[in-house]
Design a protein around this motif. Structure first.
Motif, PDB file in Angstrom:
ATOM      1  N   ALA A  39       0.838  -1.196   0.000  1.00  0.00           N
ATOM      2  CA  ALA A  39       0.000   0.000   0.000  1.00  0.00           C
ATOM      3  C   ALA A  39       0.876   1.249   0.000  1.00  0.00           C
ATOM      4  O   ALA A  39       2.074   1.198   0.308  1.00  0.00           O
ATOM      5  N   ALA A  40       0.257   2.389  -0.338  1.00  0.00           N
ATOM      6  CA  ALA A  40       1.011   3.639  -0.469  1.00  0.00           C
ATOM      7  C   ALA A  40       1.718   4.026   0.812  1.00  0.00           C
ATOM      8  O   ALA A  40       2.783   4.662   0.766  1.00  0.00           O
ATOM      9  N   ASN A  41       1.136   3.666   1.973  1.00  0.00           N
ATOM     10  CA  ASN A  41       1.758   4.032   3.244  1.00  0.00           C
ATOM     11  C   ASN A  41       2.566   2.888   3.838  1.00  0.00           C
ATOM     12  O   ASN A  41       2.840   2.857   5.031  1.00  0.00           O
ATOM     13  N   GLU A  42       2.943   1.913   3.004  1.00  0.00           N
ATOM     14  CA  GLU A  42       3.756   0.784   3.436  1.00  0.00           C
ATOM     15  C   GLU A  42       5.034   0.716   2.616  1.00  0.00           C
ATOM     16  O   GLU A  42       5.133   1.286   1.534  1.00  0.00           O
ATOM     17  N   GLN A  43       6.008  -0.030   3.136  1.00  0.00           N
ATOM     18  CA  GLN A  43       7.218  -0.314   2.382  1.00  0.00           C
ATOM     19  C   GLN A  43       7.544  -1.787   2.497  1.00  0.00           C
ATOM     20  O   GLN A  43       7.141  -2.454   3.461  1.00  0.00           O
ATOM     21  N   CYS A  44       8.260  -2.292   1.508  1.00  0.00           N
ATOM     22  CA  CYS A  44       8.638  -3.703   1.493  1.00  0.00           C
ATOM     23  C   CYS A  44       9.971  -3.866   2.201  1.00  0.00           C
ATOM     24  O   CYS A  44      10.960  -3.210   1.845  1.00  0.00           O
ATOM     25  N   ASN A  45      10.020  -4.746   3.220  1.00  0.00           N
ATOM     26  CA  ASN A  45      11.273  -4.944   3.953  1.00  0.00           C
ATOM     27  C   ASN A  45      12.147  -5.985   3.266  1.00  0.00           C
ATOM     28  O   ASN A  45      11.771  -6.568   2.229  1.00  0.00           O
TER      29      ASN A  45
END
Length: 595
Positions: A190-196
């Motif tokens: 999602a726009a407010n997430e990042q992939c770790n």
């Protein structure tokens, strides 16, 4: 970096820091003993002369001569000479995930992948190890493809590197996002997430309750005296607010928040014209503040993060009436974007809220201009006034007292980072004045100039005149005539002879004293390598990466085109009126009756 609220103040502050402190890096390089020629950057690289070995795939410098490479191949190659291009061609019989990679011990490559019509498919600079390149291209259709490898600036050699071409099988086991290992994706967040790094989505921040408020049509109303809590989320978010003034009002718009926040404020009028902008309040506070006098009307404010990829997890924006701070002041900034009355009349300038006489009576440093105008002849090159640096910037005179920082005012010849001019710096790095005499040390407007030639044989007199010229090819050094090369070797910043022998070029050579000698803009330069402070630069030799002789080089040019030893003869007539110049010529003839 310089941080100031108003554009003009920021530009001027950075200018003054540059004039006073901008020599630091260059002077550090000098004190540490950098390569003689490399520091000046004035010596060109020889074309067609190289110390590397062209690889076995040459000639492969364009699409038509591209060499073959197959899936699974690892080829040993070189970029040799500087400017060399390596092209390779491969064929796919089916849709394939492809990895193209360069690697090596040292070097900086750029990779480009083309299709059969020579249209670019992908390019990469530094995604591989170090400064090498890596392209992961998923789902390439069957067909013919080309690879181009070049050195980053096409101005250096890469003695050895490998080019590999591999197929790839995607792997998304246990991952919901991120790279599948072949240039494809295992999914998005999602726009407010990042992939770790484990391929899982993590929440970065929460959008605030005022969203959407990304443009003027969605602007959130804020009133005078009101504060609102917002976030810049997701990255690239824009918060837009609107306020209305019924009377002319000085206002302050300010953001505050946790220490890790960094905002940018922009103020617009009702027609969308930008009125003011601020990034950082100070060197230590990365939130934003605008204080300004405004007329009645509607206004818009936009808040963003420092750049399009940044977020601000929480911040507060406040709109308040600004109270001018003019107690005890009769001039200068009132703290609200205006000026404290009544201001300075005539030639006087403002210093700490008080009107004072202009330069040369006062030298105000970075506090502000020391005179409203510049006298005729004063430029940004500057001059020195009793230890004070004086220069013109945007038609105003600025003055810095060098002694306040333990420095002196003097002439610096320039380098990679700083143009020639007068600066504040430690005395050992400066000349008392411009040796050419083009820019007198005496400041115009400082009163009558008295020529000073006491103890001087030559050089400028401080008022635009000369104390004399050196004869017989002599050089003026510290106001005294000295013998030219080979008797003198004055380093990379001062010519050691006023002209060059015919056989000397910018590639240079090494003389019998282990000194590097070269020609630059018609003048001979000499650097004494054994006196260098760093042991690795104490021998004159061939710099393979640069294509010329310099301190720190090794041996002779392997191509044999540029001999190690200087073979020219330098005429020498210093101190002579007649006789042999040492090279078969004459230093002059005597009048009849004299020998």
């Amino acid at each position: 970096m310089c941080f100031f609220s108003h554009k003009e103040a920021k530009e001027m502050a950075c200018k003054t820091v540059f004039k006073v402190l901008g020599l630091a890096l260059a002077l550090t390089m000098v004190s540490q003993g950098a390569m003689a020629k490399g520091f000046l950057g004035s010596v060109g690289v020889s074309g067609g002369v190289f110390a590397c070995t062209p690889d076995s795939f040459e000639t492969d410098n364009d699409f038509g001569t591209a060499s073959l490479i197959n899936i699974g191949d690892v080829q040993n190659r070189s970029i040799c000479p500087a400017g060399d291009l390596d092209y390779a061609q491969f064929t796919l019989t089916d849709v394939t995930n492809v990895i193209v990679e360069t690697s090596g011990d040292t070097g900086d490559t750029v990779l480009t992948l083309y299709d059969s019509t020579f249209k670019e498919v992908a390019t990469d600079d530094d995604s591989g190890n170090g400064s090498f390149s890596l392209i992961k291209q998923p789902n390439l259709p069957a067909g013919i493809y080309y690879i181009k490898v070049e050195e980053y600036n096409n101005d250096n050699e890469i003695a050895a590197y490998t080019l590999s071409l591999q197929s790839c099988t995607p792997d998304c086991t246990g991952k919901v996002c991120g790279d599948d290992g072949c240039g494809g994706s295992c999914g998005g967040c999602a726009a407010n997430e990042q992939c770790n790094d484990q391929g899982q989505c993590e929440k970065l921040c929460d959008a605030d309750s005022y969203e959407p408020d990304n443009d003027f049509t969605q602007a959130v109303v804020i009133g005078l005296g009101e504060s609102q809590d917002h976030t810049i989320c997701p990255p690239g978010d824009v918060d837009t607010l609107k306020f209305t003034l019924t009377d002319a009002t000085p206002v302050t718009i300010e953001t505050t928040g946790p220490a890790d926040g960094d905002t940018k404020l922009v103020l617009f009028d009702a027609q969308g014209n930008q009125l003011a902008e601020n990034g950082d309040k100070s060197r230590d506070d990365y939130y934003s503040k605008i204080s300004i006098h405004l007329d009645p009307g509607d206004y818009f404010v936009q808040v963003t993060g420092y750049d399009e990829n940044s977020i601000v997890a929480s911040y507060t924006i406040t709109l308040s009436v600004c109270t001018p701070q003019c107690d005890g002041k009769i001039c200068g900034d009132d703290g609200c974007g205006g000026e404290c009355p009544p201001g300075c009349s005539g030639d006087q300038v403002c210093n700490a809220g008080q009107c004072v006489d202009p330069w040369p009576a006062n030298c105000l440093g970075e506090a502000g201009p020391s005179a409203k105008t510049c006298p005729e002849g004063l430029t940004d090159v500057g001059c020195c006034d009793n230890g004070r640096l004086v220069f013109c910037y945007k038609e105003q005179l600025w003055c810095m007292d060098c002694a306040l920082d333990g420095n002196v005012c003097g002439w610096y010849p320039g380098d990679f980072f700083n143009p020639p001019g007068y600066y504040c710096a430690p005395q050992e790095y400066l000349d008392p004045e411009d040796p050419s005499g083009q820019y007198p040390v005496h400041c115009p407007g400082a009163g009558p100039c008295t020529p000073n030639c006491e103890g001087k044989e030559c050089g400028p007199d401080g008022c635009g005149g000369s104390c004399g010229d050196c004869q017989g090819g002599g050089l003026c050094v510290s106001y005294h005539c000295v013998a030219p090369y080979p008797q003198s070797c004055l380093g990379p910043q001062t010519p050691s002879a006023p002209s060059c022998p015919q056989d000397l070029s910018d590639i240079g050579c090494c003389d019998t004293g282990n000194r590097v000698v070269w020609c630059d803009q018609g003048k001979l330069y000499c650097a004494d390598c054994p006196t260098n402070q760093q042991p690795e630069y104490q021998t004159c030799g061939w710099q393979a990466s640069a294509g010329y002789y310099d301190c720190g080089g090794q041996g002779e040019d392997p191509s044999g085109q540029n001999p190690l030893q200087c073979g020219f003869c330098m005429p020498f007539c210093f101190g002579k009126e007649c006789g042999d110049d040492g090279c078969g010529g004459s230093c002059g003839t005597c009048q009849e009756g004299y020998t």
